[in-house]
Motif scaffolding. Structure first.
Motif, short mmCIF file in Angstrom:
data_model
loop_
_atom_site.label_atom_id
_atom_site.label_comp_id
_atom_site.label_asym_id
_atom_site.label_seq_id
_atom_site.Cartn_x
_atom_site.Cartn_y
_atom_site.Cartn_z
N THR A 197 -10.30 4.84 -1.25
CA THR A 197 -10.38 6.25 -0.88
C THR A 197 -11.33 6.41 0.29
OG1 THR A 197 -12.14 6.67 -2.50
CG2 THR A 197 -9.88 7.03 -3.22
N ALA A 198 -10.93 7.23 1.25
CA ALA A 198 -11.76 7.54 2.41
C ALA A 198 -11.76 9.04 2.61
CB ALA A 198 -11.23 6.82 3.66
N ASN A 199 -12.86 9.67 2.25
CA ASN A 199 -13.01 11.12 2.40
C ASN A 199 -14.05 11.35 3.48
OD1 ASN A 199 -13.18 13.86 2.18
ND2 ASN A 199 -14.12 13.88 0.15
N SER B 41 0.81 -1.22 0.00
CA SER B 41 0.00 0.00 0.00
C SER B 41 0.84 1.26 0.00
CB SER B 41 -0.91 0.00 1.24
OG SER B 41 -1.60 -1.22 1.36
N GLU B 42 0.45 2.18 -0.86
CA GLU B 42 1.06 3.51 -0.92
C GLU B 42 0.02 4.53 -0.45
OE1 GLU B 42 2.27 6.76 -4.37
OE2 GLU B 42 2.36 4.62 -4.81
N TYR B 43 0.40 5.42 0.47
CA TYR B 43 -0.53 6.38 1.07
C TYR B 43 -0.37 7.75 0.42
CZ TYR B 43 -0.78 2.78 4.68
OH TYR B 43 -0.93 1.60 5.35
N ALA B 44 -1.51 8.38 0.17
CA ALA B 44 -1.51 9.75 -0.36
C ALA B 44 -2.75 10.45 0.17
CB ALA B 44 -1.50 9.75 -1.88
N GLY B 45 -2.69 11.78 0.23
CA GLY B 45 -3.85 12.54 0.69
C GLY B 45 -3.54 13.38 1.91
N GLU B 46 -4.59 13.67 2.69
CA GLU B 46 -4.47 14.59 3.83
C GLU B 46 -5.20 14.04 5.04
OE1 GLU B 46 -4.47 18.73 1.21
OE2 GLU B 46 -6.35 17.94 2.02
N ILE B 47 -4.70 14.43 6.21
CA ILE B 47 -5.29 14.02 7.49
C ILE B 47 -5.25 15.21 8.43
CG2 ILE B 47 -5.01 12.55 9.52
CD1 ILE B 47 -3.93 10.39 7.77
N HIS C 89 -10.51 14.85 10.20
CA HIS C 89 -10.69 14.96 8.76
C HIS C 89 -9.71 14.03 8.08
CE1 HIS C 89 -10.99 16.66 4.71
NE2 HIS C 89 -9.67 16.64 4.70
N THR C 90 -10.20 13.20 7.17
CA THR C 90 -9.33 12.36 6.37
C THR C 90 -9.76 12.44 4.91
OG1 THR C 90 -10.67 10.35 6.59
CG2 THR C 90 -9.00 10.74 8.28
N ASN C 91 -8.81 12.62 4.06
CA ASN C 91 -9.03 12.54 2.61
C ASN C 91 -7.85 11.74 2.07
OD1 ASN C 91 -9.74 12.81 -0.02
ND2 ASN C 91 -9.34 15.00 -0.16
N VAL C 92 -7.95 10.42 2.25
CA VAL C 92 -6.80 9.54 2.04
C VAL C 92 -7.07 8.60 0.89
CG1 VAL C 92 -5.38 7.75 3.09
CG2 VAL C 92 -6.14 9.68 4.47
N GLU C 93 -6.05 8.38 0.08
CA GLU C 93 -6.09 7.36 -0.96
C GLU C 93 -4.98 6.35 -0.68
OE1 GLU C 93 -6.26 6.93 -5.82
OE2 GLU C 93 -5.18 8.62 -4.94
#
Length: 250
Positions: A225-227, A40-46, A234-238
């Motif tokens: 994806t979890a928005n 798994s590769e993580y990208a996005g914002e928390i 707040h999570t907007n993670v891929e």
């Protein structure tokens, strides 16, 4: 933490699926199982304000998953597939921007250790609408998240539980290349509600060995994806990457 409680009209969906299912129900009882690992590769914002996963030091990791599915010939009753997906990450980094979880803030320049668990259990209730060289399953997934998001620095620490139960639309399609043992398929779940989006899919190819014990292998690509936008987190993670799994049929 209850992020949202979506209401889904299952009655019309169930009626449509069961009507189609009567003409395509399995004639044999079968148990299917599998286990694999997902790079798994993580990208996005928390967090609030949003902080990138790169700023938090999140890097690639291997996550495991396993499932069991039961299919039967009984009309009107759905088949069931239960799958456990383990998704965790633990790291430490000097953050470049202000960051907060819950009511605790972490100023830029702080060394913050973050630990999160987005693991979840799926119970998919589905009908097999096609069952020959082309398989088509449609239904509903009941998903239960039981995880947390934690951040710790030299001066403060906070942990926010992630406790969500939510239904998602479920679909699976598989094409079996006749007389070869090779197959290709796609599987996914999705829901969007009040600005929150949850989605995942996997695309795969595989091979079933012609032996006394029905086993196989598959490789493919998974993405999730979890928005989620809540007052506490707040999570907007891929999360995405390749996977490999072993398959069993009893």
């Amino acid at each position: 933490m209850k992020l949202f409680s979506p209401l889904v009209n299952f009655s019309l969906c169930t009626l449509a699926l069961t009507t189609a299912y009567q003409a395509n129900a399995d004639t044999l009882f079968g148990i299917y199982a599998g286990a694999g690992t997902w790079q798994s590769e993580y990208a996005g914002e928390i967090g609030k304000p949003a902080t990138s996963t790169g700023d938090l030091g999140m890097s690639d990791s291997n996550n495991n998953f396993y499932y069991i599915a039961v299919e039967h010939p009984i009309p009107f009753f759905p088949n069931i597939k239960v799958q456990q997906n383990n998704i965790t990450s633990e790291q430490s980094s000097v953050i470049e921007n202000n960051f907060s979880i819950g009511n605790i803030g972490y100023p830029s320049g702080s060394t913050v250790a973050t630990d999160f668990d987005l693991s979840y259990t799926d119970a998919a209730l589905y009908y097999e609408l096609l069952d020959n060289w082309l398989t088509l399953d449609l239904g509903v997934t009941l998903r239960k998240y039981s995880g947390y998001l934690e951040a710790t620095s030299a001066s403060s620490s906070d942990k926010t539980d992630i406790d969500i139960s939510v239904p998602l639309a479920y679909g699976r399609m598989q094409f079996d290349l006749p007389l070869t043992g090779f197959f290709a398929g796609f599987e996914g779940n999705y829901i969007s509600y009040d600005g929150n989006d949850l989605a995942d899919y996997s695309a795969k190819i595989g091979y079933s060995f012609d032996s006394a014990l029905d086993v196989g292998v598959e490789v493919g690509y998974r993405a999730l994806t979890a928005n989620i936008d809540d007052e506490n987190v707040h999570t907007n993670v891929e999360i995405k990457g390749p996977f490999a799994a072993a398959l069993f049929h009893f």
